[in-house]
Motif scaffolding. Structure first.
Motif, PDB file in Angstrom:
ATOM      1  N   LYS A   8      67.390  28.064  20.107  1.00 28.42           N
ATOM      2  CA  LYS A   8      66.261  28.328  20.993  1.00 28.42           C
ATOM      3  C   LYS A   8      66.136  27.186  21.988  1.00 28.42           C
ATOM      4  N   LEU A   9      66.056  27.536  23.248  1.00 31.12           N
ATOM      5  CA  LEU A   9      65.995  26.522  24.291  1.00 31.12           C
ATOM      6  C   LEU A   9      64.629  26.515  24.957  1.00 31.12           C
ATOM      7  N   GLN A  14      66.598  22.842  27.598  1.00 29.10           N
ATOM      8  CA  GLN A  14      67.417  23.435  28.663  1.00 29.10           C
ATOM      9  C   GLN A  14      67.778  22.373  29.694  1.00 29.10           C
ATOM     10  N   LEU A  15      66.824  21.522  30.031  1.00 34.09           N
ATOM     11  CA  LEU A  15      67.095  20.436  30.982  1.00 34.09           C
ATOM     12  C   LEU A  15      68.157  19.490  30.432  1.00 34.09           C
TER      13      LEU A  15
END
Length: 86
Positions: A8-9, A14-15
């Motif tokens: 899960k991001l 994500q960055l």
């Protein structure tokens, strides 16, 4: 360690993936698979840990922190981030 089938991001993760992908990419047009980015990051973590352990007894703590450019020299999953030489 438990095996999980999904990653899960959240925005922060994500960055981090985006920044790591830029490091792993061959050039601006390369888009490496996430598995390659994770492999590179894990390899770097393991090598960095070994390097820290190799010099821990040879040099003063502040020298190791300065040379390794980090203030975090030990981590525990879900517990805390320890600064071992404080």
């Amino acid at each position: 360690m438990t095996k999980r089938t999904s990653l899960k991001l959240n925005d922060e993760r994500q960055l981090l993936f985006d920044k790591a992908s830029e490091i792993v990419a061959r050039d601006a047009s390369d888009d490496p698979p996430r598995s390659d980015v994770i492999d590179a990051a894990l390899t770097h973590l393991i090598e960095s840990y070994k390097n820290l352990e190799d010099v821990r007894d040879e040099y003063p703590p502040q020298t190791v922190k300065d040379c390794c450019n980090t203030s975090v020299l030990g981590m525990r999953y879900r517990t805390s981030i320890d600064k071992k030489w404080r």
